[in-house]
Design an enzyme around this catalytic site. Structure first.
Site, mmCIF file in Angstrom:
data_model
loop_
_atom_site.group_PDB
_atom_site.id
_atom_site.type_symbol
_atom_site.label_atom_id
_atom_site.label_comp_id
_atom_site.label_asym_id
_atom_site.label_seq_id
_atom_site.Cartn_x
_atom_site.Cartn_y
_atom_site.Cartn_z
ATOM 1 N N LYS A 45 45.600 49.244 53.347
ATOM 2 C CA LYS A 45 44.945 49.852 52.168
ATOM 3 C C LYS A 45 45.829 49.869 50.921
ATOM 4 C CE LYS A 45 41.448 50.322 53.127
ATOM 5 N NZ LYS A 45 40.585 49.152 53.474
ATOM 6 N N HIS A 100 50.576 43.299 58.413
ATOM 7 C CA HIS A 100 50.818 44.733 58.277
ATOM 8 C C HIS A 100 51.951 45.155 59.219
ATOM 9 C CE1 HIS A 100 47.250 45.421 55.918
ATOM 10 N NE2 HIS A 100 46.392 45.333 56.889
ATOM 11 N N SER A 130 41.977 55.920 50.530
ATOM 12 C CA SER A 130 41.300 54.650 50.796
ATOM 13 C C SER A 130 41.075 54.498 52.304
ATOM 14 C CB SER A 130 42.154 53.508 50.234
ATOM 15 O OG SER A 130 41.545 52.282 50.466
ATOM 16 N N PHE A 221 38.847 43.383 39.851
ATOM 17 C CA PHE A 221 38.014 44.103 40.822
ATOM 18 C C PHE A 221 36.548 43.660 40.753
ATOM 19 C CE2 PHE A 221 35.888 48.048 42.328
ATOM 20 C CZ PHE A 221 36.472 48.122 43.575
#
Ligand code: A3P
Length: 288
Positions: A45, A100, A130, A221
């Site tokens: 996130k 990650h 988030s 975005f």
């Protein structure tokens, strides 16, 4: 499936079974890194999907085909997730890969290589918010419970990929000297063009002014929300409950202020200060 059954525990960290398996994790452990691979590393996130929109276009010298024809999880696969198994070996160089994984779990060929790394950090309070919304929409993740409960899980490192501070601190390893670029999500929000220029210099991929403009336009975005290959609309409704939240939700900084009570803020700050106290790191969000 109940909460406990949704994750597997890999070397101390919880990972969703939906996209991780013993086989995919073994693949990540044995992965053969190429010197010109480019790794984007994030705690979940923190802007992974955003980087999957920008970096492939830089690596392909401005060609938009990857972001127009391939879903983000294929164009820049997660090293530890199942799709990597059938995508990465055959892919021509330079390969863009996201992960990650905490630094301590990176494969030995990565440590021995000079492959470049871009590490994106985001205000952990916004990461938490988030993630809270993501847990309510992704059916393969545990139910987030109340915001207070979720905050405690986050601070205790019980959520995906463990503690935020361990992740951020681990990836500051001096072993990465000379081959890592650190950037924040907030810097990208403030000056996306500047970030794209930084990436292109760091990766040794010069871009024309026109190409930079195009990357900035495609990476904003609004454009990403309209890109079927990046907005997760290809994921079936049974996997993502889009009525509960969208994957590309708000894309702003400071949304934590709309979620944290004064007590949440105090609790978060005190644990954060303790976990980061000898880290010798200063982030823009540390003062408020
Ligand atoms: P929010 O939930 O706060 O909106 P990741 O891809 O690592 O899972 O991170 C997802 C977060 O990055 C979401 O945050 C998402 O909206 C945000 N994001 C993705 N693309 C973005 C963009 N172009 N600009 C700003 N934020 C973006």
């Amino acid at each position: 499936m109940n909460n406990e059954e949704k994750n597997l525990i890999y070397k101390g960290i919880p990972l969703p079974k939906e996209v991780h398996s013993a086989e995919s994790l073994k693949y990540a452990e044995d992965f053969q890194v190429r010197e010109d691979d480019v790794f984007v590393v994030t705690y979940p996130k923190s802007g992974t999907t955003w980087m999957q929109e920008i970096i492939p276009v830089i690596l392909s010298d401005g060609d938009l085909t990857p972001i127009q024809t391939m879903p983000n999880w294929e164009r820049m696969p997660w090293l530890e997730e199942m799709p990597a198994l059938h995508l990465l070996d055959a892919r021509p160089s330079p390969r863009g890969i996201v992960t990650h994984l905490p630094y301590r779990l990176m494969c030995s060929s990565f440590r021995q290589s000079k492959a470049k790394v871009i590490y994106v950090t985001r205000n952990p309070k916004d990461v938490l918010v988030s993630s809270f919304h993501f847990h309510s929409m992704a059916t393969f993740l545990e139910d987030p419970g109340t915001f207070d409960e979720f905050l405690e899980k986050f601070l205790a490192g019980k959520l995906l990929f463990g503690k935020w501070c361990d992740h951020v601190r681990g990836w500051r390893s001096s072993e990465l000297k000379g081959r890592v670029l650190y950037i924040t999500y907030e810097e990208m929000l403030e000056d996306l063009r500047g970030a794209v220029v930084k990436f292109s210099h760091f990766l040794g991929k010069p871009l024309s002014e026109e190409t930079i403009d195009t990357i900035v336009e495609k990476g904003c975005f609004k454009s990403m929300k309209n890109n079927t290959m990046s907005n997760y609309s290809l994921v079936p409704e049974g996997v993502f409950h889009k009525g509960k939240s969208e994957f590309l939700r708000k894309g702003v900084s400071g949304d934590w202020r709309n979620h944290f009570t004064a007590a949440n803020e105090e609790r978060f700050n005190s644990v954060y200060r303790e976990q980061m106290k000898d880290a010798d790191l200063k982030f823009p969000w540390d003062d408020n």
